[in-house]
Design an enzyme around this catalytic site. Structure first.
Site, PDB file in Angstrom:
ATOM      1  N   GLU A 151       0.804  -1.229   0.000  1.00  0.00           N
ATOM      2  CA  GLU A 151       0.000   0.000   0.000  1.00  0.00           C
ATOM      3  C   GLU A 151       0.836   1.278   0.000  1.00  0.00           C
ATOM      4  OE1 GLU A 151      -3.047  -0.126   3.029  1.00  0.00           O
ATOM      5  OE2 GLU A 151      -4.283  -1.409   1.768  1.00  0.00           O
ATOM      6  N   GLU A 304      -6.437  -8.081  -0.820  1.00  0.00           N
ATOM      7  CA  GLU A 304      -6.944  -8.146   0.554  1.00  0.00           C
ATOM      8  C   GLU A 304      -8.430  -7.817   0.563  1.00  0.00           C
ATOM      9  OE1 GLU A 304      -5.055  -5.499   3.342  1.00  0.00           O
ATOM     10  OE2 GLU A 304      -3.077  -5.838   2.461  1.00  0.00           O
TER      11      GLU A 304
HETATM   12  C1  GLA Z   1      -4.390  -2.694   4.828  1.00  0.00           C
HETATM   13  C2  GLA Z   1      -3.017  -3.347   4.942  1.00  0.00           C
HETATM   14  C3  GLA Z   1      -3.012  -4.613   5.738  1.00  0.00           C
HETATM   15  C4  GLA Z   1      -3.923  -4.523   6.924  1.00  0.00           C
HETATM   16  C5  GLA Z   1      -5.308  -4.169   6.462  1.00  0.00           C
HETATM   17  C6  GLA Z   1      -6.316  -4.142   7.586  1.00  0.00           C
HETATM   18  O1  GLA Z   1      -5.050  -2.960   3.677  1.00  0.00           O
HETATM   19  O2  GLA Z   1      -2.418  -3.578   3.699  1.00  0.00           O
HETATM   20  O3  GLA Z   1      -1.690  -4.866   6.142  1.00  0.00           O
HETATM   21  O4  GLA Z   1      -3.454  -3.559   7.790  1.00  0.00           O
HETATM   22  O5  GLA Z   1      -5.271  -2.898   5.874  1.00  0.00           O
HETATM   23  O6  GLA Z   1      -7.613  -3.874   7.125  1.00  0.00           O
END
Ligand code: GLA
Ligand code: ZN
Length: 676
Positions: A151, A304
């Protein structure tokens, strides 16, 4: 098949952070992964400190052992370079890696994604660990992809970024004269005589809008810097494993970096899907379509999503029964070939200890969530390679542009409520509810494949875009555009001559003024001579004062001193039509309008269903696959008419009127191969 993930099934699993677990727990994980149908995990995203305890000293034995266990169980991996969270020793030894925030505060160590993307030291150490991993694991049989960092999106305002920004501007503008002109620095006495007189944006009472041109270029610069930072690792990885795709996961808050640009250097678009429980299902649907657009319609990766509640929303609702399944299939229906979760096992401590996981603290295989995850795992196994690489056939395109997003929201005026994503969504939703597939398009996409193009709030007219839209309409296309379109150039300088600038001739109108509505204020769109649409509708947000030239008026305002003047027009142009909507209409109008537009263009829903049902269609050489998703808490009817479909999950044949239970998902294939 364009999917180059090389395995004949949808990837199913997610982020695994075994740094926290002993061997016994890891063995238990393997057992539970098998039970749940998990076939891939992403790791070790946050393990830099563990893998490189001191500079240049690597310790991979721990990871070797886990990778062995995973492969013994035939669980594949996206190997992550752990570069999102630098070790404390690095921040201590090389403080330059730590970012400086917009207020000029040098930040201390502790967060993740908390480094300066332009730091030479960070890049040196990141490339070094990426190389060490590539060398060590290049022949690992379970390696399906490289997941770089995590991210990206931290903005930095350090001295080094300042220096780099000046160099970047020099490359972009050549001379200060040119920059002065493009930035219109004559306003508010901002003229510069040397690139060294240019400063990064700063804050003033939290209002970063006071110099939009510099802020806009800073966001472009940050995108370029982050792209380089990604490539710094990706090029090393590609050297050792040229066949293995490399990508990073895009945060669900997609605004900070131009993701079209970012994914240009990635092999996949991969993103983190965290819809808020209050979101209308059409909102994550639109974000999925944006993700599919990043690589021009190629299937993407959901890196995710949460198997249950999050921890970081203000109120973390647990997922309702069946909801993780509707969310998972929505993503696959919109074009994902990988359905991954954060996280596999719930952390024992730290900020995310209450974030949902496939395996919860209870450590059982009979929890509600574990059972739902296992059900999906089983179903996906049954689907095999059916949808891999499948495209979404869409005849409607909606233009979406990052620079346009940034700059619209940097504008001081005409309203403080400007929210580009929400505005685009307002138009997207009308098609979604009419069960019409949409492609999100870049302003540089090939328009020729589409019958209808919607360009909501296309404020920034980049070079050549107006001409390409004109060509589209001349050749018979239908264009729909709105208030706040055609106003400015790539540097946010307003167009001389009446709005909407270069779109004026095609639209056959000019706009003299734009009135802003208070949040609780509305006007009316009155329509009298438009069959099927006649009526009075609520409108608001902005109200353009339109003069028609060659265009025909379709709707007029119902109130205020401009009562009776046009608020919506259409212009015949070449073989096509160009619509202008000068105010934000209520949703009911847009549904009727888009319905009629689609009908006129021979665009029909693949399956017609009641409102609660989402219809997603994907096509590949195996045929058409339809995902019907009931997002509602109630039974809903779908009419298949006399067409027959295989239910790919149960093997039954369905036809006629069927009832879908609450939060039910059906995955269908037409019985006749040519049934389209
Ligand atoms: C983000 C991060 C993850 C985690 C999620 C939790 O997307 O990439 O490492 O912290 O949020 O929702
Ligand atoms: Zn910096």
């Amino acid at each position: 098949m364009e999917n180059n993930l090389k395995v004949p099934f949808i990837l199913y699993g997610g982020d695994y952070n075994p740094d926290q677990w002993d061997d016994k727990t890891i063995d238990r994980d393997m057992e539970l992964f098998k039970k749940a149908g998990i076939n891939l995990v992403t790791l070790p995203v946050f393990s830099w400190a563990k893998l490189e305890p001191e500079e240049g000293v690597y310790s991979f034995e721990w990871l070797d052992r886990i990778l062995d266990k995973l492969w013994k169980n035939r669980i594949y991996v996206f190997l992550a370079t752990p570069t999102t969270a630098q070790p404390a020793w690095m921040s201590r030894k090389y403080p330059e890696v730590l970012p400086v925030d917009i207020a000029g505060r040098k930040r201390t160590h502790g967060m993740r994604v908390f480094f300066c993307v332009n730091s030479e030291k960070y890049r040196e150490r990141a490339a070094a660990i990426a190389e060490a991993m590539a060398k060590r694991y290049k022949d690992y049989p379970g390696l399906l992809g490289w997941h770089v960092a995590n991210e990206y999106g931290t903005y930095c305002y350090c001295d080094n970024c300042q220096k780099k920004f000046r160099e970047w501007l020099k490359r972009r503008y050549g001379t200060t004269d040119n920059l002065n002109e493009k930035w219109n620095t004559a306003f508010w006495g901002r003229t510069v005589y040397s690139f060294d007189e240019i400063y990064l944006p700063t804050e003033k009472n939290d209002d970063y809008r006071f110099f939009p041109a510099v802020q806009l270029d800073y966001m472009r610069f940050m995108t370029d810097s982050t792209k380089e930072c990604f490539l710094n690792e990706a090029s090393v990885l590609r050297k050792y494993t040229p066949e293995i795709p490399v990508f990073s996961n895009i945060s669900g808050f997609i605004k900070k970096l131009n993701q079209f640009e970012m994914t240009e250097v990635m092999d996949y678009a991969a993103w983190d899907n965290y819809p808020s429980p209050k979101d209308d299902p059409s909102f994550p649907a639109m974000k999925h379509d944006i993700m599919r657009a990043l690589k021009d319609g190629k299937s993407y990766i959901i890196a995710e999503q949460s198997p249950n509640q999050q921890n970081w929303q203000p109120y973390n609702k647990i997922k309702r029964p069946g909801q993780v399944r509707t969310i998972a299939y929505q993503g696959i229906g919109h074009g994902a070939d990988a359905c991954l979760f954060f996280q596999m096992r719930q952390s024992v401590g730290g900020q995310e200890k209450f974030h949902g996981a496939v395996i919860s603290h209870a450590d059982r295989d009979d929890t509600r969530i574990f059972r739902e995850i296992s059900q999906i795992g089983k179903e996906l196994k049954g689907l095999g390679d059916r949808v891999l690489g499948a495209r979404v056939p869409a005849k409607v395109g909606i233009l979406f542009d990052w620079d346009n997003w940034w700059v619209l929201e940097l504008c001081s005026g005409p309203t403080q409520d400007m929210d580009y994503l929400n505005q685009v969504h307002h138009y997207y939703k009308a098609f979604f509810e009419n069960h019409i597939s949409v492609d999100i398009l870049k302003v540089t996409s090939d328009f020729g494949k589409y019958r209808v193009i919607v360009a909501p709030l296309l404020y920034m007219m980049k070079e050549g875009v107006a001409e390409r839209l004109e060509k589209f309409v001349k050749c018979g296309g239908t264009l729909i555009t709105t208030y706040m379109s055609g106003l400015a150039d790539e540097n946010d300088r307003c167009i001389f001559g009446a709005y909407p600038g270069k779109l004026r001739k095609m639209l056959g109108i000019w706009v003299e003024e734009t009135d802003a509505m208070y949040p609780d204020e509305t006007n009316q769109m009155v329509i009298r001579e438009w069959k099927g649409v006649n009526g009075t509708y609520v409108c608001g947000f902005l109200c353009d004062q339109i003069h028609t030239e060659s265009a025909k008026t379709l709707a007029v305002y119902g109130k205020d001193f401009y009562e009776g003047s046009p608020c919506m027009t259409v212009n015949e142009y070449g073989k096509g039509k160009a619509y202008y909507i000068g105010t934000c209409p209520e949703a009911a109008f847009l549904r009727k309008f888009t319905d009629q537009i689609c009908e006129n263009n021979g665009i029909v829903p693949y399956i017609d269903a009641e409102d609660n049902i989402e219809v997603c269609v994907r096509e590949n050489e195996k045929g058409t696959t339809v995902f019907l998703i009931n997002h509602a808490e109630e039974d809903t009817i779908v009419n298949l008419d006399d067409r027959a479909f295989y239910d790919l999950l149960t093997g039954k044949t369905l036809t006629g009127r069927i009832t879908m239970g609450k939060r039910e998902v059906l995955i269908l294939a037409p019985c006749e191969a040519d049934d389209e």
